[in-house]
Motif scaffolding. Sequence first.
Motif, PDB file in Angstrom:
ATOM      1  N   SER A 232      -8.642  -7.107   0.570  1.00 39.84           N
ATOM      2  CA  SER A 232      -9.514  -7.812   1.508  1.00 39.84           C
ATOM      3  C   SER A 232      -9.494  -7.075   2.833  1.00 39.84           C
ATOM      4  CB  SER A 232      -9.031  -9.254   1.701  1.00 39.84           C
ATOM      5  OG  SER A 232      -9.733  -9.878   2.763  1.00 39.84           O
ATOM      6  N   MET A 233     -10.629  -7.087   3.531  1.00 36.29           N
ATOM      7  CA  MET A 233     -10.709  -6.378   4.808  1.00 36.29           C
ATOM      8  C   MET A 233     -10.281  -7.251   5.977  1.00 36.29           C
ATOM      9  SD  MET A 233     -14.834  -6.241   5.275  1.00 36.29           S
ATOM     10  CE  MET A 233     -15.829  -7.732   5.169  1.00 36.29           C
ATOM     11  N   HIS A 234      -9.824  -8.494   5.692  1.00 36.39           N
ATOM     12  CA  HIS A 234      -9.376  -9.341   6.788  1.00 36.39           C
ATOM     13  C   HIS A 234      -8.115 -10.141   6.438  1.00 36.39           C
ATOM     14  CE1 HIS A 234     -13.099 -11.308   4.941  1.00 36.39           C
ATOM     15  NE2 HIS A 234     -12.080 -11.875   4.344  1.00 36.39           N
ATOM     16  N   ASP A 235      -7.228  -9.553   5.628  1.00 33.94           N
ATOM     17  CA  ASP A 235      -5.983 -10.228   5.273  1.00 33.94           C
ATOM     18  C   ASP A 235      -4.768  -9.635   5.980  1.00 33.94           C
ATOM     19  OD1 ASP A 235      -5.833  -7.803   4.001  1.00 33.94           O
ATOM     20  OD2 ASP A 235      -5.407  -8.608   2.004  1.00 33.94           O
ATOM     21  N   LYS A 236      -5.020  -8.702   6.923  1.00 33.56           N
ATOM     22  CA  LYS A 236      -3.950  -8.043   7.687  1.00 33.56           C
ATOM     23  C   LYS A 236      -2.994  -7.282   6.768  1.00 33.56           C
ATOM     24  CE  LYS A 236      -4.254 -11.581  11.282  1.00 33.56           C
ATOM     25  NZ  LYS A 236      -3.541 -12.603  12.084  1.00 33.56           N
ATOM     26  N   MET A 237      -3.536  -6.795   5.647  1.00 35.20           N
ATOM     27  CA  MET A 237      -2.776  -6.001   4.679  1.00 35.20           C
ATOM     28  C   MET A 237      -3.543  -4.719   4.378  1.00 35.20           C
ATOM     29  SD  MET A 237       0.031  -7.708   3.388  1.00 35.20           S
ATOM     30  CE  MET A 237       0.172  -7.398   1.618  1.00 35.20           C
ATOM     31  N   LEU A 238      -2.782  -3.678   4.043  1.00 35.36           N
ATOM     32  CA  LEU A 238      -3.361  -2.407   3.649  1.00 35.36           C
ATOM     33  C   LEU A 238      -2.977  -2.084   2.212  1.00 35.36           C
ATOM     34  CD1 LEU A 238      -2.579  -0.344   6.874  1.00 35.36           C
ATOM     35  CD2 LEU A 238      -4.867  -0.960   6.069  1.00 35.36           C
ATOM     36  N   GLU A 239      -3.832  -1.317   1.541  1.00 32.43           N
ATOM     37  CA  GLU A 239      -3.556  -0.862   0.182  1.00 32.43           C
ATOM     38  C   GLU A 239      -3.311   0.641   0.194  1.00 32.43           C
ATOM     39  OE1 GLU A 239      -4.774  -4.674   0.181  1.00 32.43           O
ATOM     40  OE2 GLU A 239      -6.120  -3.085   0.886  1.00 32.43           O
ATOM     41  N   VAL A 240      -2.397   1.111  -0.662  1.00 32.97           N
ATOM     42  CA  VAL A 240      -2.045   2.529  -0.724  1.00 32.97           C
ATOM     43  C   VAL A 240      -2.219   3.018  -2.158  1.00 32.97           C
ATOM     44  CG1 VAL A 240      -0.319   4.274  -0.187  1.00 32.97           C
ATOM     45  CG2 VAL A 240      -0.325   2.113   1.085  1.00 32.97           C
ATOM     46  N   VAL A 241      -2.963   4.107  -2.319  1.00 38.69           N
ATOM     47  CA  VAL A 241      -3.138   4.730  -3.629  1.00 38.69           C
ATOM     48  C   VAL A 241      -2.861   6.226  -3.505  1.00 38.69           C
ATOM     49  CG1 VAL A 241      -4.912   3.050  -4.294  1.00 38.69           C
ATOM     50  CG2 VAL A 241      -5.597   5.249  -3.312  1.00 38.69           C
ATOM     51  N   CYS A 242      -2.709   6.884  -4.638  1.00 37.81           N
ATOM     52  CA  CYS A 242      -2.612   8.346  -4.631  1.00 37.81           C
ATOM     53  C   CYS A 242      -3.607   8.917  -5.629  1.00 37.81           C
ATOM     54  CB  CYS A 242      -1.185   8.815  -4.939  1.00 37.81           C
ATOM     55  SG  CYS A 242      -0.651   8.513  -6.636  1.00 37.81           S
ATOM     56  N   ILE A 243      -4.005  10.153  -5.390  1.00 43.11           N
ATOM     57  CA  ILE A 243      -4.925  10.862  -6.279  1.00 43.11           C
ATOM     58  C   ILE A 243      -4.312  12.213  -6.624  1.00 43.11           C
ATOM     59  CG2 ILE A 243      -7.036   9.736  -5.488  1.00 43.11           C
ATOM     60  CD1 ILE A 243      -7.515  12.098  -3.624  1.00 43.11           C
ATOM     61  N   SER A 244      -4.666  12.735  -7.789  1.00 44.22           N
ATOM     62  CA  SER A 244      -4.058  13.979  -8.261  1.00 44.22           C
ATOM     63  C   SER A 244      -5.025  15.152  -8.121  1.00 44.22           C
ATOM     64  CB  SER A 244      -3.599  13.825  -9.711  1.00 44.22           C
ATOM     65  OG  SER A 244      -4.672  13.374 -10.531  1.00 44.22           O
ATOM     66  N   GLY A 245      -5.561  15.323  -6.925  1.00 40.88           N
ATOM     67  CA  GLY A 245      -6.412  16.474  -6.658  1.00 40.88           C
ATOM     68  C   GLY A 245      -7.879  16.130  -6.506  1.00 40.88           C
ATOM     69  N   THR A 246      -8.656  17.112  -6.054  1.00 44.46           N
ATOM     70  CA  THR A 246     -10.080  16.892  -5.831  1.00 44.46           C
ATOM     71  C   THR A 246     -10.847  16.713  -7.146  1.00 44.46           C
ATOM     72  OG1 THR A 246     -10.320  19.299  -5.650  1.00 44.46           O
ATOM     73  CG2 THR A 246     -10.188  18.064  -3.606  1.00 44.46           C
ATOM     74  N   TRP A 247     -10.332  17.280  -8.244  1.00 42.50           N
ATOM     75  CA  TRP A 247     -10.967  17.051  -9.545  1.00 42.50           C
ATOM     76  C   TRP A 247     -10.859  15.570  -9.921  1.00 42.50           C
ATOM     77  CZ3 TRP A 247     -14.361  18.485 -12.855  1.00 42.50           C
ATOM     78  CH2 TRP A 247     -14.294  18.079 -14.196  1.00 42.50           C
ATOM     79  N   HIS A 260      -4.216   5.844  -8.632  1.00 42.94           N
ATOM     80  CA  HIS A 260      -2.898   5.259  -8.932  1.00 42.94           C
ATOM     81  C   HIS A 260      -2.510   4.321  -7.784  1.00 42.94           C
ATOM     82  CE1 HIS A 260       1.502   6.027 -10.368  1.00 42.94           C
ATOM     83  NE2 HIS A 260       1.314   4.790  -9.971  1.00 42.94           N
ATOM     84  N   ARG A 261      -2.419   3.028  -8.058  1.00 42.24           N
ATOM     85  CA  ARG A 261      -2.081   2.039  -7.029  1.00 42.24           C
ATOM     86  C   ARG A 261      -0.574   2.096  -6.765  1.00 42.24           C
ATOM     87  NH1 ARG A 261      -5.799  -3.199  -7.922  1.00 42.24           N
ATOM     88  NH2 ARG A 261      -3.863  -4.148  -8.645  1.00 42.24           N
ATOM     89  N   LEU A 262      -0.212   2.324  -5.497  1.00 42.40           N
ATOM     90  CA  LEU A 262       1.191   2.496  -5.141  1.00 42.40           C
ATOM     91  C   LEU A 262       1.800   1.285  -4.449  1.00 42.40           C
ATOM     92  CD1 LEU A 262       1.239   6.161  -3.740  1.00 42.40           C
ATOM     93  CD2 LEU A 262       1.958   5.372  -5.999  1.00 42.40           C
ATOM     94  N   ALA A 263       1.071   0.678  -3.499  1.00 41.10           N
ATOM     95  CA  ALA A 263       1.695  -0.375  -2.697  1.00 41.10           C
ATOM     96  C   ALA A 263       0.662  -1.150  -1.897  1.00 41.10           C
ATOM     97  CB  ALA A 263       2.730   0.242  -1.759  1.00 41.10           C
ATOM     98  N   GLN A 264       1.088  -2.295  -1.396  1.00 37.55           N
ATOM     99  CA  GLN A 264       0.384  -3.085  -0.387  1.00 37.55           C
ATOM    100  C   GLN A 264       1.384  -3.459   0.693  1.00 37.55           C
ATOM    101  OE1 GLN A 264      -1.227  -6.297  -2.910  1.00 37.55           O
ATOM    102  NE2 GLN A 264      -3.240  -5.860  -2.040  1.00 37.55           N
ATOM    103  N   GLY A 265       0.914  -3.505   1.953  1.00 38.76           N
ATOM    104  CA  GLY A 265       1.842  -3.880   3.002  1.00 38.76           C
ATOM    105  C   GLY A 265       1.177  -4.009   4.352  1.00 38.76           C
ATOM    106  N   LYS A 266       1.968  -4.447   5.327  1.00 37.45           N
ATOM    107  CA  LYS A 266       1.478  -4.671   6.682  1.00 37.45           C
ATOM    108  C   LYS A 266       1.771  -3.512   7.613  1.00 37.45           C
ATOM    109  CE  LYS A 266       1.782  -9.716   6.358  1.00 37.45           C
ATOM    110  NZ  LYS A 266       2.323 -10.964   6.974  1.00 37.45           N
ATOM    111  N   VAL A 267       2.846  -2.777   7.342  1.00 45.20           N
ATOM    112  CA  VAL A 267       3.197  -1.616   8.157  1.00 45.20           C
ATOM    113  C   VAL A 267       3.452  -0.442   7.215  1.00 45.20           C
ATOM    114  CG1 VAL A 267       4.805  -0.625   9.822  1.00 45.20           C
ATOM    115  CG2 VAL A 267       4.228  -3.058   9.959  1.00 45.20           C
ATOM    116  N   ILE A 268       2.672   0.609   7.381  1.00 46.02           N
ATOM    117  CA  ILE A 268       2.773   1.788   6.517  1.00 46.02           C
ATOM    118  C   ILE A 268       3.276   2.965   7.354  1.00 46.02           C
ATOM    119  CG2 ILE A 268       1.574   3.257   4.857  1.00 46.02           C
ATOM    120  CD1 ILE A 268       1.372   0.275   4.181  1.00 46.02           C
ATOM    121  N   ARG A 269       4.301   3.658   6.844  1.00 46.50           N
ATOM    122  CA  ARG A 269       4.785   4.871   7.513  1.00 46.50           C
ATOM    123  C   ARG A 269       4.705   6.044   6.552  1.00 46.50           C
ATOM    124  NH1 ARG A 269       8.676   1.012   9.275  1.00 46.50           N
ATOM    125  NH2 ARG A 269       8.494   0.566  11.508  1.00 46.50           N
TER     126      ARG A 269
END
Length: 349
Positions: A232-247, A260-269
């Motif tokens: 959601s764009m208004h839940d004060k949370m971020l989503e983190v994914v990874c990709i394996s290259g431009t292909w 590949h879904r990695l995490a959800q959270g409020k503070v990302i470092r």
Amino acid sequence: MLLNPIQIFELSASQGPEVGLQLFHNVKHFRILVCGGDGTVAWVLDAIEKQNYESPPPVAILPLGTGNDLSRVMRWGGGLSSVERQGGICALLNDVEHAAVTVLDRWNVAIKEKNGTEGQCTKQVKFMTNYLGIGCDAKVAYDFHTTREERPDKFCSQFVNKLIYAREGAKDMMDRSCSDLPWHVGLEVDGKNIEIPEDAEGVIVMNIASYMGGVDLWQNDNEHDDDFSLQSMHDKMLEVVCISGTWHLGKLQVGLSRAHRLAQGKVIRLHLHSSFPVQVDGEPWIQSPGCLEISHRGQMFMLRRTSEEPTGHAAAIMSEVLVNAECNGVIDAAQKRLLLHEIALRLSS
């Protein structure tokens, strides 16, 4: 709905959004239409925030950029051609007038660089609305940006821009310059270390469900074998994914793969142990070793096109009712904001 010339302001290096905002500062309720890409929208949102409105004006978008990701999630389309298919400018102005007010999270990106003698010191803070990428996707964006700076005459249309972007992506597909990312970048979400897969060449932190011109990386509508919440764009949370290259990114754009879904959270470092390309909302640069910390900044009112959504029509009517209630002193600005936020949550559920 017609516009008076006094309502139209051309944005340039010598004149920002502040001129128009200050002229209308004493107008109790008004709506803003930004004609441009995501960078222009972010510029206007920054300016609105600095005005300290008691009841900030909501923002609609006429998409004129390359990706137009924020415009897509707000249902304004992916480009000028999509606006023309929906009835043209007059129809769009009518939709702006009857659009539903929704809420958009905005984020701070604190950039801390390593200093040999003094440890880490904050260099600067950027604002993020859409997403942050590190690795192969940011490398393509950086090469595209560099080429545009060198030869601006080549970038004459959205279609040509996408062709050049694809060419830069093809180059990176061969170079694989970010294949060592998992060994040079660390990911921390809400204080917990998250392992980055060994085949990852890019990590993307998202606030909205559109990336690089409409790619949905989190995919709320599909089934997943994890316990993550809906994006959601208004839940004060971020989503983190990874990709394996431009292909992999190319396959994502045509629906042949998933991120590949990695995490959800409020503070990302993101801890960088060597220099890597980074981009925030399409603004790329080469980041020196250090840390990128993403934290919630606040929320802004946006306008979501509702002409094809039955629930959207109801939300638009409720938005108008709340504005009238505030004008008549039935509720105050803080109460209106709270109620609009609740409507936005119901609209997205």
